[in-house]
Design a protein around this motif. Sequence first.
Motif, PDB file in Angstrom:
ATOM      1  N   GLY A   9       4.017   3.894  -6.405  1.00  0.00           N
ATOM      2  CA  GLY A   9       4.207   2.926  -5.338  1.00  0.00           C
ATOM      3  C   GLY A   9       3.091   3.080  -4.321  1.00  0.00           C
ATOM      4  N   HIS A  10       3.357   2.673  -3.098  1.00  0.00           N
ATOM      5  CA  HIS A  10       2.314   2.715  -2.059  1.00  0.00           C
ATOM      6  C   HIS A  10       1.789   4.139  -1.847  1.00  0.00           C
ATOM      7  CE1 HIS A  10       0.200   1.111   1.463  1.00  0.00           C
ATOM      8  NE2 HIS A  10       0.543   2.226   2.085  1.00  0.00           N
ATOM      9  N   GLY A  11       2.704   5.099  -1.720  1.00  0.00           N
ATOM     10  CA  GLY A  11       2.285   6.470  -1.478  1.00  0.00           C
ATOM     11  C   GLY A  11       1.540   7.070  -2.655  1.00  0.00           C
ATOM     12  N   GLY A  12       2.122   6.954  -3.840  1.00  0.00           N
ATOM     13  CA  GLY A  12       1.478   7.525  -5.022  1.00  0.00           C
ATOM     14  C   GLY A  12       0.124   6.913  -5.296  1.00  0.00           C
ATOM     15  N   LEU A  19      -6.869  11.263  -4.376  1.00  0.00           N
ATOM     16  CA  LEU A  19      -7.213  12.645  -4.036  1.00  0.00           C
ATOM     17  C   LEU A  19      -7.109  13.551  -5.257  1.00  0.00           C
ATOM     18  CD1 LEU A  19      -5.474  12.977  -0.550  1.00  0.00           C
ATOM     19  CD2 LEU A  19      -7.755  12.119  -1.105  1.00  0.00           C
ATOM     20  N   ILE A  20      -6.083  13.328  -6.075  1.00  0.00           N
ATOM     21  CA  ILE A  20      -5.954  14.108  -7.310  1.00  0.00           C
ATOM     22  C   ILE A  20      -7.132  13.813  -8.242  1.00  0.00           C
ATOM     23  CG2 ILE A  20      -4.544  14.490  -9.374  1.00  0.00           C
ATOM     24  CD1 ILE A  20      -2.095  13.696  -7.650  1.00  0.00           C
ATOM     25  N   ALA A  21      -7.504  12.532  -8.334  1.00  0.00           N
ATOM     26  CA  ALA A  21      -8.566  12.117  -9.249  1.00  0.00           C
ATOM     27  C   ALA A  21      -9.930  12.690  -8.879  1.00  0.00           C
ATOM     28  CB  ALA A  21      -8.647  10.585  -9.307  1.00  0.00           C
ATOM     29  N   THR A  22     -10.110  13.043  -7.600  1.00  0.00           N
ATOM     30  CA  THR A  22     -11.413  13.554  -7.154  1.00  0.00           C
ATOM     31  C   THR A  22     -11.377  15.049  -6.837  1.00  0.00           C
ATOM     32  OG1 THR A  22     -10.904  12.903  -4.859  1.00  0.00           O
ATOM     33  CG2 THR A  22     -12.102  11.313  -6.226  1.00  0.00           C
ATOM     34  N   GLU A 250      -6.118   7.012   6.127  1.00  0.00           N
ATOM     35  CA  GLU A 250      -5.149   6.078   5.548  1.00  0.00           C
ATOM     36  C   GLU A 250      -5.802   4.734   5.250  1.00  0.00           C
ATOM     37  OE1 GLU A 250      -1.026   3.720   6.780  1.00  0.00           O
ATOM     38  OE2 GLU A 250      -1.527   5.614   7.765  1.00  0.00           O
ATOM     39  N   ASP A 251      -6.458   4.158   6.243  1.00  0.00           N
ATOM     40  CA  ASP A 251      -7.099   2.861   6.045  1.00  0.00           C
ATOM     41  C   ASP A 251      -8.197   2.938   4.986  1.00  0.00           C
ATOM     42  OD1 ASP A 251      -5.477   1.638   7.892  1.00  0.00           O
ATOM     43  OD2 ASP A 251      -6.941   1.693   9.523  1.00  0.00           O
ATOM     44  N   ALA A 252      -8.918   4.054   4.961  1.00  0.00           N
ATOM     45  CA  ALA A 252      -9.998   4.206   3.979  1.00  0.00           C
ATOM     46  C   ALA A 252      -9.443   4.212   2.558  1.00  0.00           C
ATOM     47  CB  ALA A 252     -10.781   5.487   4.259  1.00  0.00           C
ATOM     48  N   LEU A 253      -8.369   4.945   2.335  1.00  0.00           N
ATOM     49  CA  LEU A 253      -7.779   5.019   0.999  1.00  0.00           C
ATOM     50  C   LEU A 253      -7.213   3.672   0.562  1.00  0.00           C
ATOM     51  CD1 LEU A 253      -6.047   8.491   1.344  1.00  0.00           C
ATOM     52  CD2 LEU A 253      -7.875   7.942  -0.272  1.00  0.00           C
ATOM     53  N   ILE A 254      -6.560   2.965   1.483  1.00  0.00           N
ATOM     54  CA  ILE A 254      -6.010   1.651   1.152  1.00  0.00           C
ATOM     55  C   ILE A 254      -7.125   0.661   0.843  1.00  0.00           C
ATOM     56  CG2 ILE A 254      -4.730  -0.318   2.104  1.00  0.00           C
ATOM     57  CD1 ILE A 254      -2.988   1.721   3.603  1.00  0.00           C
ATOM     58  N   ALA A 255      -8.293   0.849   1.465  1.00  0.00           N
ATOM     59  CA  ALA A 255      -9.449  -0.019   1.223  1.00  0.00           C
ATOM     60  C   ALA A 255     -10.187   0.330  -0.064  1.00  0.00           C
ATOM     61  CB  ALA A 255     -10.404   0.058   2.402  1.00  0.00           C
ATOM     62  N   GLY A 256      -9.698   1.339  -0.796  1.00  0.00           N
ATOM     63  CA  GLY A 256     -10.322   1.699  -2.065  1.00  0.00           C
ATOM     64  C   GLY A 256     -11.388   2.778  -1.963  1.00  0.00           C
ATOM     65  N   LYS A 257     -11.557   3.344  -0.776  1.00  0.00           N
ATOM     66  CA  LYS A 257     -12.528   4.432  -0.611  1.00  0.00           C
ATOM     67  C   LYS A 257     -11.859   5.753  -0.972  1.00  0.00           C
ATOM     68  CE  LYS A 257     -14.833   1.962   3.170  1.00  0.00           C
ATOM     69  NZ  LYS A 257     -15.211   2.002   4.616  1.00  0.00           N
ATOM     70  N   TRP A 293      -7.562  15.320   4.268  1.00  0.00           N
ATOM     71  CA  TRP A 293      -6.334  15.412   3.484  1.00  0.00           C
ATOM     72  C   TRP A 293      -6.572  16.139   2.168  1.00  0.00           C
ATOM     73  CZ3 TRP A 293      -3.900   9.816   3.940  1.00  0.00           C
ATOM     74  CH2 TRP A 293      -3.532   9.588   5.269  1.00  0.00           C
ATOM     75  N   THR A 294      -7.805  16.114   1.679  1.00  0.00           N
ATOM     76  CA  THR A 294      -8.119  16.801   0.431  1.00  0.00           C
ATOM     77  C   THR A 294      -7.871  18.299   0.541  1.00  0.00           C
ATOM     78  OG1 THR A 294     -10.428  16.913   1.142  1.00  0.00           O
ATOM     79  CG2 THR A 294      -9.831  15.116  -0.330  1.00  0.00           C
ATOM     80  N   GLN A 295      -7.873  18.820   1.778  1.00  0.00           N
ATOM     81  CA  GLN A 295      -7.657  20.252   1.962  1.00  0.00           C
ATOM     82  C   GLN A 295      -6.272  20.670   1.488  1.00  0.00           C
ATOM     83  OE1 GLN A 295     -10.022  22.283   2.681  1.00  0.00           O
ATOM     84  NE2 GLN A 295      -8.791  24.147   2.726  1.00  0.00           N
TER      85      GLN A 295
END
Length: 342
Positions: A9-12, A19-22, A250-257, A293-295
């Motif tokens: 969903g939105h969170g996953g 973050l998991i993928a990188t 948050e905004d960066a991740l939602i924007a696909g960054k 957040w990657t930390q």
Amino acid sequence: MRIGLVGYGHGGRFFHAPLIATLPGATFVGVVTRSPERRQQLSTDLPGVKAFDSIGQIVEAGVDALVISTTLKGRPALVLEAIEHGVAVVSDKPFAANAEQARVLITAAERQGVLLSVYQNRRWDSDFLTLRKLIDAGALGAVTRFESRVERFSPQSVGNASGGGWLRDLGSHLVDQALQLFGPVDRVFAQLHYSAEHPSIDHGFFVSLTHANGVISHLWGNALQNSPAPRLRVSGTLGCYTVDGLDGQEDALIAGKSPKTEGEHWGSEEHRRWGWFEQGPERERVPSEKGCWTQFYRQWQAAVQGQGPLPVDAYEALETTRILDAARLSAERQQVVSTKIE
């Protein structure tokens, strides 16, 4: 290290998968989701990352750890299922609907001898890291009042029960941060806001915490705020720190960054988003620390590999849940509730 994700969903999709993928040294095994729509999103977002039907199926494929990011109502059962399979688990926040439920999860993890952590990622927000640095350096003197807010105008969020209401969902972050900074809480007073259409799902809250060390924390959350107040205002004997707006991750991740696309710039805040230190007529900008957040995942990876402590101890999440229970009780009774442990 092989990691699986349960829920897209939105969170996953936005707060875990990128973050998991990188994560260096990790293999993203796949995502447990039966939804055709979400499977299509996964295929578009992360080509090559497989979708699975169940926790049992992804465990059979071989995982060292699972991240559970589903709605609160069904999440504890999935956390228990993952624990019974003997793999390390990260539960999204809020950790549980109440402290009793949280204790059940912790007991199960201890019985199975598996690591259990909770995704309190906002410990690695830019503003929070900056504030910790100021406090540790003594720049504010003795802190007397901590004011923390997450306020938005988001009518579509009203009545959304996926996180158990705004107090549980976003309040879990604010309470966790207050506990991290100022320690145990002796007394709680709270007010909750509901709409006529959704009388059982709060969309706003005010919580006052009286810490054992004398600091007062005032925490707000609201989904219908047209004019948000500062994200943080922290008053001490030597000055005050304020900062507007939420951390930009948050905004960066939602924007696909992601940390991969942004590299060393990940988590950086523009100069105009930096906070202020004020003392009387004096006012100066405070450079913001990089959000990271990657930390959380780096520390969790190290813990699973036996190379360090968990990023968030489950007992810390239990204490946050206990304070949230007291806040709901306070709002119901319209009185101060003692949380002091004798």
